[in-house]
Design a protein around this motif. Structure first.
Motif: not given
Ligand SMILES: CC(C)(COP(=O)(O)OP(=O)(O)OC[C@H]1O[C@@H](n2cnc3c(N)ncnc32)[C@H](O)[C@@H]1OP(=O)(O)O)[C@@H](O)C(=O)NCCC(=O)NCCS
Length: 154
Positions: A64, A66, A74, A76, A106
Motif C-alpha cells: 500500500i 500513497v 487520508g 491511505g 503505519q
Molecule cells: C503509509 C501510507 C500508505 C499512509 O498513507 P497516507 O495517505 O499518508 O495516510 P493517511 O493520511 O490516510 O493517514 C491515516 C492516519 O494515520 C495517522 N497518523 C499518521 N502518522 C501518525 C502518527 N505518527 N501517530 C498517530 N497517527 C498517525 C493520521 O493521523 C491518520 O489518522 P486519522 O485519520 O485518525 O487522523 C503512506 O504514508 C505511504 O505511502 N508511505 C510510504 C509507503 C509505505 O510505507 N507503505 C506501507 C508499507 S508497510
C-alpha cells in the motif's frame, strides 16, 4: 478521488509500489497473483494497494502506498478501508498486513483501521534486505504482523 481496479492491460504504478517495497522482483511476483487497486486524483495515480490470497480464507494487503505529495490527506486510510470491504466481499475470513518495527506511522494507521497486533517475525528485514534500513531513527529489523477477523466487522 476515484478508486478503481487496475485494468489487465494497464501498467501498475511501479514508482508508488516501490515506496512500500524496495524489491521490484517481489512486486512483479505478487502483482501477477493479486488484485491491484489504484486511486486517481485529477487524472493522476496517487495511491495503490495490492491484495493477495496467502492461505485458504486469508488475504493480505501486500503493498500500500500513497505518492509523497499526497500523504497525510487520508488517502491511505481510505485505501485500507476499501481493501477491508473488498476482502470481506470476496469471502475471506482474515485480512493481514505487515510492517517494520520502525514504521510508527503505519502501525498507528493500521490499528486505527481496526487491525490488531498478531506476532513478530524476528530479524525479517535484516535477513531479507541487504541494505540497513533506518526509519524514524529506529533500525528496522523485525516485521510486525497485524491481523483482522473480517466476521467481526459489519
Ligand atoms: C503509509 C501510507 C500508505 C499512509 O498513507 P497516507 O495517505 O499518508 O495516510 P493517511 O493520511 O490516510 O493517514 C491515516 C492516519 O494515520 C495517522 N497518523 C499518521 N502518522 C501518525 C502518527 N505518527 N501517530 C498517530 N497517527 C498517525 C493520521 O493521523 C491518520 O489518522 P486519522 O485519520 O485518525 O487522523 C503512506 O504514508 C505511504 O505511502 N508511505 C510510504 C509507503 C509505505 O510505507 N507503505 C506501507 C508499507 S508497510
Amino acid at each position: 478521488m476515484e478508486i478503481k481496479q487496475l485494468a489487465v492491460n494497464d501498467a501498475a504504478p511501479m514508482d508508488l509500489l516501490l515506496l512500500a517495497d524496495p524489491s521490484q522482483e517481489m512486486i512483479l511476483s505478487y502483482l501477477r497473483r493479486g488484485i491491484c487497486y489504484i486511486v486517481k486524483w485529477e487524472h493522476e495515480t496517487v495511491g495503490v494497494y495490492v491484495l493477495l490470497e496467502t492461505r485458504p480464507h486469508t488475504a493480505e494487503i501486500v503493498n500500500i502506498a500513497v505518492a509523497a505529495a499526497h500523504q497525510g490527506k487520508g488517502i491511505g486510510k481510505t485505501l485500507i478501508l476499501h481493501a477491508i470491504r473488498l476482502a470481506k466481499k470476496l469471502g475471506y475470513y482474515t485480512l493481514e498486513i505487515g510492517t517494520g518495527n520502525s514504521s510508527i506511522h503505519q502501525l498507528a494507521l493500521y490499528q486505527k483501521c481496526g487491525f490488531r497486533l498478531n506476532y513478530i517475525q524476528h530479524n525479517y528485514f535484516s535477513k531479507h534486505y541487504k541494505e540497513k534500513i533506518m526509519e524514524n531513527g529506529i533500525h528496522c529489523v523485525d516485521m510486525i504482523r497485524l491481523t483482522m477477523e473480517l466476521n467481526e466487522i459489519s
